[in-house]
Write a protein that holds these residues in place. Structure first.
Motif, PDB file in Angstrom:
ATOM      1  N   THR A  21      -2.204   8.231   5.219  1.00 14.52           N
ATOM      2  CA  THR A  21      -3.351   7.802   4.096  1.00 14.52           C
ATOM      3  C   THR A  21      -2.933   7.044   3.150  1.00 14.52           C
ATOM      4  N   ASP A  22      -3.938   6.491   2.814  1.00 12.99           N
ATOM      5  CA  ASP A  22      -3.718   5.625   1.122  1.00 12.99           C
ATOM      6  C   ASP A  22      -3.546   6.464   0.098  1.00 12.99           C
ATOM      7  N   ALA A  23      -3.666   5.881  -1.100  1.00  3.67           N
ATOM      8  CA  ALA A  23      -3.459   6.649  -2.314  1.00  3.67           C
ATOM      9  C   ALA A  23      -4.977   7.327  -2.463  1.00  3.67           C
ATOM     10  N   GLN A  24      -6.002   6.825  -2.191  1.00  4.23           N
ATOM     11  CA  GLN A  24      -7.365   7.421  -2.076  1.00  4.23           C
ATOM     12  C   GLN A  24      -7.578   8.481  -1.064  1.00  4.23           C
ATOM     13  N   THR A  31       0.922  -1.156  -0.016  1.00  3.01           N
ATOM     14  CA  THR A  31      -0.062   0.044  -0.029  1.00  3.01           C
ATOM     15  C   THR A  31       0.895   1.456   0.040  1.00  3.01           C
ATOM     16  N   ARG A  57      -7.652   7.882   2.359  1.00  4.11           N
ATOM     17  CA  ARG A  57      -8.307   7.491   3.370  1.00  4.11           C
ATOM     18  C   ARG A  57      -7.251   7.027   4.451  1.00  4.11           C
TER      19      ARG A  57
END
Ligand SMILES: CC(C)(COP(=O)(O)OP(=O)(O)OC[C@H]1O[C@@H](n2cnc3c(N)ncnc32)[C@H](O)[C@@H]1OP(=O)(O)O)[C@@H](O)C(=O)NCCC(=O)NCCS
Length: 187
Positions: free
Chosen positions: A76-79, A12, A81
């Motif tokens: 946070t992730d790529a979106q 991730t 979140r």
């Protein structure tokens, strides 16, 4: 015919930053879901059978975010979140405390925790020049202690009392809890 190589799970992509007060609601939800209650059982390690409280409240989190000698870090992730968080607190010139470590239980065991710990180690070194990290784990959590030992932590003979008197809206489920202290030398 040669056996096909299994593709490994994608790592991730995380973005790290220091938390602000605006992050408190999302952080509370993440921390509680990872540590406590039924939601935490989706992860591979939980305190659901040990403590039935809310782990931390908004005031406690605000104090940690505003601590001049510390930081709450989030990933946070790529979106965009929220995926994970942790706290660091400078203890002295050589040592920082690492805690409040939580990964979204639905996304655990995919390498996020490992990335967060590595980032926190780099942050503590760069920010304060410390040479070590210290943390505490409830003594019964052998699977989690083993994870930290695989990350280079050493289990000490030191212990710390469990805060039975300051639990947040709940109670402990056992009366024999205390913390085991682990330390890691940062190279
Ligand atoms: C501890 C925590 C932050 C780790 O995050 P994570 O994203 O799952 O960590 P990683 O994906 O990097 O590592 C998962 C590890 O679990 C291991 N694992 C997976 N399932 C397991 C199981 N059933 N039993 C034991 N270990 C297991 C994997 O082998 C891997 O270890 P390795 O990398 O040494 O092989 C996360 O589990 C969490 O939020 N737990 C609840 C809150 C908590 O307990 N925080 C720490 C308090 S001190």
């Amino acid at each position: 015919m040669a056996a096909a190589t299994q593709p490994s799970a994608p790592v991730t992509q995380l973005t790290f930053r220091e938390a602000t007060e605006a992050d408190i609601p999302a952080l509370l939800a993440l921390i509680r879901s990872a540590y406590r209650g039924e939601s935490s059982r989706a992860g591979w390690t939980t305190e659901a059978d040990l403590v039935a409280d809310e782990r931390i409240d908004a005031a406690g989190l605000r104090a940690k975010i505003g601590e001049p000698e510390g930081a709450v870090l989030l990933a946070t992730d790529a979106q965009g979140r929220l995926a994970a968080c942790c706290e660091l607190l400078r203890r002295d010139a050589a040592l920082a405390y690492f805690g409040l470590f939580a990964v979204d239980p639905k996304r655990q065991a995919g390498g996020i925790g490992r990335q967060v710990l590595a980032y926190a180690e780099g942050y503590a070194r760069a920010q304060w020049g410390v040479r070590g990290l210290e943390m505490s784990v409830i003594w019964t959590r052998e699977e989690l202690i083993a994870w930290y030992v695989r990350r280079g932590f050493v289990r000490t003979a030191e212990t710390a009392p469990f805060p039975y008197e300051s639990l947040v809206n709940g109670e402990a489920l056992r009366d024999d809890l205390h913390f085991t202290i682990l330390r890691k030398e940062l190279v």
